[in-house]
Design a protein around this motif. Structure first.
Motif, PDB file in Angstrom:
ATOM      1  N   ALA A  29       0.846  -1.196   0.000  1.00 19.37           N
ATOM      2  CA  ALA A  29       0.000   0.000   0.000  1.00 19.37           C
ATOM      3  C   ALA A  29       0.879   1.242   0.000  1.00 19.37           C
ATOM      4  CB  ALA A  29      -0.903  -0.007   1.227  1.00 19.37           C
ATOM      5  N   SER A  30       0.412   2.297  -0.677  1.00 16.65           N
ATOM      6  CA  SER A  30       1.232   3.505  -0.728  1.00 16.65           C
ATOM      7  C   SER A  30       0.947   4.406   0.475  1.00 16.65           C
ATOM      8  CB  SER A  30       0.989   4.248  -2.037  1.00 16.65           C
ATOM      9  OG  SER A  30      -0.350   4.124  -2.432  1.00 16.65           O
ATOM     10  N   ASN A  31      -0.185   4.171   1.139  1.00 23.54           N
ATOM     11  CA  ASN A  31      -0.509   4.933   2.347  1.00 23.54           C
ATOM     12  C   ASN A  31      -0.487   3.963   3.529  1.00 23.54           C
ATOM     13  OD1 ASN A  31      -1.408   7.583   1.051  1.00 23.54           O
ATOM     14  ND2 ASN A  31      -2.616   6.068  -0.051  1.00 23.54           N
ATOM     15  N   THR A  33      -2.051   1.635   5.600  1.00 26.86           N
ATOM     16  CA  THR A  33      -3.303   0.910   5.366  1.00 26.86           C
ATOM     17  C   THR A  33      -3.302  -0.349   6.225  1.00 26.86           C
ATOM     18  OG1 THR A  33      -3.363   1.755   3.113  1.00 26.86           O
ATOM     19  CG2 THR A  33      -4.652  -0.206   3.519  1.00 26.86           C
ATOM     20  N   VAL A  44     -10.684  -2.687   5.933  1.00 26.07           N
ATOM     21  CA  VAL A  44      -9.426  -2.015   5.614  1.00 26.07           C
ATOM     22  C   VAL A  44      -9.532  -0.588   6.121  1.00 26.07           C
ATOM     23  CG1 VAL A  44      -7.942  -1.245   3.733  1.00 26.07           C
ATOM     24  CG2 VAL A  44      -9.024  -3.486   3.625  1.00 26.07           C
ATOM     25  N   LYS A  46      -7.890   3.086   6.688  1.00 24.87           N
ATOM     26  CA  LYS A  46      -6.870   4.015   6.184  1.00 24.87           C
ATOM     27  C   LYS A  46      -7.000   5.330   6.928  1.00 24.87           C
ATOM     28  CE  LYS A  46      -6.830   2.323   1.411  1.00 24.87           C
ATOM     29  NZ  LYS A  46      -6.892   2.766   0.008  1.00 24.87           N
ATOM     30  N   PRO A  82     -17.000  -1.944  -2.235  1.00 24.73           N
ATOM     31  CA  PRO A  82     -17.397  -2.493  -0.937  1.00 24.73           C
ATOM     32  C   PRO A  82     -17.786  -1.356   0.017  1.00 24.73           C
ATOM     33  CG  PRO A  82     -15.154  -3.207  -1.554  1.00 24.73           C
ATOM     34  CD  PRO A  82     -15.587  -2.225  -2.586  1.00 24.73           C
ATOM     35  N   GLN A  97     -13.213   0.192   5.066  1.00 27.27           N
ATOM     36  CA  GLN A  97     -13.898  -0.469   3.945  1.00 27.27           C
ATOM     37  C   GLN A  97     -14.021  -1.964   4.222  1.00 27.27           C
ATOM     38  OE1 GLN A  97     -11.905  -0.999  -0.119  1.00 27.27           O
ATOM     39  NE2 GLN A  97     -13.531   0.483  -0.529  1.00 27.27           N
ATOM     40  N   ALA A  98     -15.188  -2.518   3.915  1.00 27.43           N
ATOM     41  CA  ALA A  98     -15.392  -3.958   4.112  1.00 27.43           C
ATOM     42  C   ALA A  98     -14.396  -4.741   3.263  1.00 27.43           C
ATOM     43  CB  ALA A  98     -16.819  -4.332   3.726  1.00 27.43           C
ATOM     44  N   TRP A  99     -13.863  -5.789   3.833  1.00 29.65           N
ATOM     45  CA  TRP A  99     -12.865  -6.621   3.160  1.00 29.65           C
ATOM     46  C   TRP A  99     -13.533  -7.519   2.127  1.00 29.65           C
ATOM     47  CZ3 TRP A  99      -7.741  -6.935   2.833  1.00 29.65           C
ATOM     48  CH2 TRP A  99      -7.154  -8.128   2.407  1.00 29.65           C
ATOM     49  N   GLY A 162      -4.594  -4.441  -9.720  1.00 35.15           N
ATOM     50  CA  GLY A 162      -4.736  -4.874  -8.329  1.00 35.15           C
ATOM     51  C   GLY A 162      -5.876  -4.187  -7.590  1.00 35.15           C
ATOM     52  N   HIS A 163      -6.452  -3.185  -8.208  1.00 36.72           N
ATOM     53  CA  HIS A 163      -7.585  -2.492  -7.590  1.00 36.72           C
ATOM     54  C   HIS A 163      -8.911  -2.981  -8.146  1.00 36.72           C
ATOM     55  CE1 HIS A 163      -4.678   1.041  -6.595  1.00 36.72           C
ATOM     56  NE2 HIS A 163      -4.502  -0.009  -5.809  1.00 36.72           N
ATOM     57  N   ILE A 179     -11.528  -1.228  -5.643  1.00 36.14           N
ATOM     58  CA  ILE A 179     -11.044  -0.708  -4.361  1.00 36.14           C
ATOM     59  C   ILE A 179     -10.026   0.405  -4.618  1.00 36.14           C
ATOM     60  CG2 ILE A 179     -11.395  -2.847  -3.062  1.00 36.14           C
ATOM     61  CD1 ILE A 179      -8.193  -3.143  -3.389  1.00 36.14           C
ATOM     62  N   ASP A 180      -9.613   1.042  -3.547  1.00 39.48           N
ATOM     63  CA  ASP A 180      -8.607   2.112  -3.574  1.00 39.48           C
ATOM     64  C   ASP A 180      -9.049   3.306  -4.418  1.00 39.48           C
ATOM     65  OD1 ASP A 180      -6.421   3.573  -3.040  1.00 39.48           O
ATOM     66  OD2 ASP A 180      -4.947   2.230  -3.933  1.00 39.48           O
TER      67      ASP A 180
HETATM   68  N1  ADP Z   1     -11.564  -3.849   0.640  1.00 40.91           N
HETATM   69  C1  ADP Z   1     -10.525  -4.626   0.355  1.00 40.91           C
HETATM   70  N2  ADP Z   1     -10.692  -5.965   0.229  1.00 40.91           N
HETATM   71  C2  ADP Z   1      -9.623  -6.773  -0.045  1.00 40.91           C
HETATM   72  N3  ADP Z   1      -8.366  -6.333  -0.213  1.00 40.91           N
HETATM   73  C3  ADP Z   1      -8.145  -5.010  -0.100  1.00 40.91           C
HETATM   74  C4  ADP Z   1      -9.201  -4.079   0.183  1.00 40.91           C
HETATM   75  N4  ADP Z   1      -8.662  -2.843   0.247  1.00 40.91           N
HETATM   76  C5  ADP Z   1      -7.348  -2.979   0.026  1.00 40.91           C
HETATM   77  N5  ADP Z   1      -7.016  -4.283  -0.185  1.00 40.91           N
HETATM   78  C6  ADP Z   1      -5.670  -4.852  -0.434  1.00 40.91           C
HETATM   79  O1  ADP Z   1      -4.696  -4.024   0.160  1.00 40.91           O
HETATM   80  C7  ADP Z   1      -3.829  -3.438  -0.838  1.00 40.91           C
HETATM   81  C8  ADP Z   1      -3.522  -2.006  -0.455  1.00 40.91           C
HETATM   82  O2  ADP Z   1      -4.729  -1.269  -0.401  1.00 40.91           O
HETATM   83  P1  ADP Z   1      -4.948   0.043  -1.287  1.00 40.91           P
HETATM   84  O3  ADP Z   1      -6.384   0.435  -1.141  1.00 40.91           O
HETATM   85  O4  ADP Z   1      -4.441  -0.182  -2.678  1.00 40.91           O
HETATM   86  O5  ADP Z   1      -4.040   1.064  -0.479  1.00 40.91           O
HETATM   87  P2  ADP Z   1      -3.243   2.382  -0.956  1.00 40.91           P
HETATM   88  O6  ADP Z   1      -4.242   3.495  -1.024  1.00 40.91           O
HETATM   89  O7  ADP Z   1      -2.280   2.649   0.114  1.00 40.91           O
HETATM   90  O8  ADP Z   1      -2.601   2.049  -2.286  1.00 40.91           O
HETATM   91  C9  ADP Z   1      -4.635  -3.576  -2.128  1.00 40.91           C
HETATM   92  O9  ADP Z   1      -3.797  -3.594  -3.266  1.00 40.91           O
HETATM   93  C10 ADP Z   1      -5.347  -4.888  -1.914  1.00 40.91           C
HETATM   94  O10 ADP Z   1      -4.501  -5.994  -2.164  1.00 40.91           O
END
Ligand code: ADP
Ligand code: MG
Length: 261
Positions: A29-31, A33, A44, A46, A82, A97-99, A162-163, A179-180
């Motif tokens: 993750a870039s932030n 998380t 998740v 943040k 989600p 955010q719901a996983w 990946g999002h 996501i993200d």
């Molecule tokens: N709601 C979610 N459900 C499942 N996996 C998630 C979810 N949110 C984030 N992830 C996982 O965590 C990683 C980092 O989250 P992300 O939202 O991309 O963070 P950032 O904003 O820091 O880039 C994602 O690439 C994914 O693998």
């Protein structure tokens, strides 16, 4: 690590003040998380405090953008994000955010020469370490089209492979989730996505309905976004309806996220 028990449809309680169990920090993750157990729910988290400052987005606004993306998706009928709420967590205000339990096959993939493309659409051509050709491809599915449409409306600046998560369901078809959404809703065009494979396709009636509804509900996001950003959503919707099809990527800047996956 594998986690199970995620239900993206569970609406999380923004006023939850019970026990949090931070299960770990999500790598990649870039932030800042975190995977968190919040009561019964896996989510998740943040925190605003962990947001990396960006040159083009105002500081401390990424969590609100995450929540705005969920609300737009839910209110306009995309149903692709989600459940996400603003919450007061262990490191202060943030988004929760719901996983989503990931499925076996990702909707966006890298394939090589010998791989079966099936019905997938290539969007980026590249070369590997030994000069072998590679392609970033995505599925050719209606749900992915709707996610591509959502990104155009939300002005998503970071739709990496990946999002896009697919969740296998024992009792129905695989579901797609985006996501993200921390860097969505800028007032200026920032769309960076791997989902360009639908460019030039005409919008269906359903796409037009989603667009119209997006324009109608944009005002509901005014407590999360600036007024300029809300008006910009309405303008993007209007432009897309006038265009009548998925646009091609712009040529005056790089239209893909980096890295693409
Ligand atoms: N709601 C979610 N459900 C499942 N996996 C998630 C979810 N949110 C984030 N992830 C996982 O965590 C990683 C980092 O989250 P992300 O939202 O991309 O963070 P950032 O904003 O820091 O880039 C994602 O690439 C994914 O693998
Ligand atoms: Mg990310």
């Amino acid at each position: 690590m594998e986690f199970s028990g995620g239900d993206p449809d569970l609406v999380l309680d923004p006023d939850f003040d019970g026990d949090w169990d931070l299960k770990g920090r999500l790598s990649g993750a870039s932030n800042a998380t975190f995977l968190a157990q919040v009561g019964e729910r896996l989510g998740v988290y943040k925190p605003v405090r962990g947001e990396r400052p960006l040159g083009d987005f105002p500081d401390g606004t990424l969590a609100c953008r995450e929540v705005a993306a969920y609300r737009l998706s839910a209110a306009a009928g995309y149903d692709l994000v989600p459940a996400t709420v603003l919450i007061d967590g262990p490191f202060g205000t943030g988004s929760l955010q719901a996983w989503v339990d990931p499925a076996e096959e990702d909707p966006v993939q890298v394939v090589g020469d010998g791989d079966d493309l099936r019905d997938r659409i290539p969007v980026i051509e590249a070369y590997g370490r030994f000069d072998e050709p590679l392609w970033v491809v995505h599925d050719n599915s209606d749900r992915l089209r709707e996610l591509a449409l959502f990104d155009l409306v939300a002005n998503n600046a970071d739709r990496k492979g990946g999002h896009v998560l697919a969740q296998a369901r024992p009792d129905g078809p695989t579901r797609i989730f985006g996501i993200d959404h921390g860097i969505c809703f800028h007032a200026l065009d920032k769309v960076r996505t791997v989902l360009w494979g639908f460019a030039e396709e005409k919008f269906s009636d359903h796409h037009r309905e989603l667009l119209q509804r997006s324009g109608e509900v944009a005002g509901e996001l005014s407590e999360l976004l600036s007024i300029t950003e809300v008006i910009a959503i309405e303008q993007r919707v209007e432009n897309l309806l006038r265009l009548g099809r998925f646009p091609e990527p712009v040529e005056d800047r790089y239209p893909f996220p980096w890295p693409p996956l």
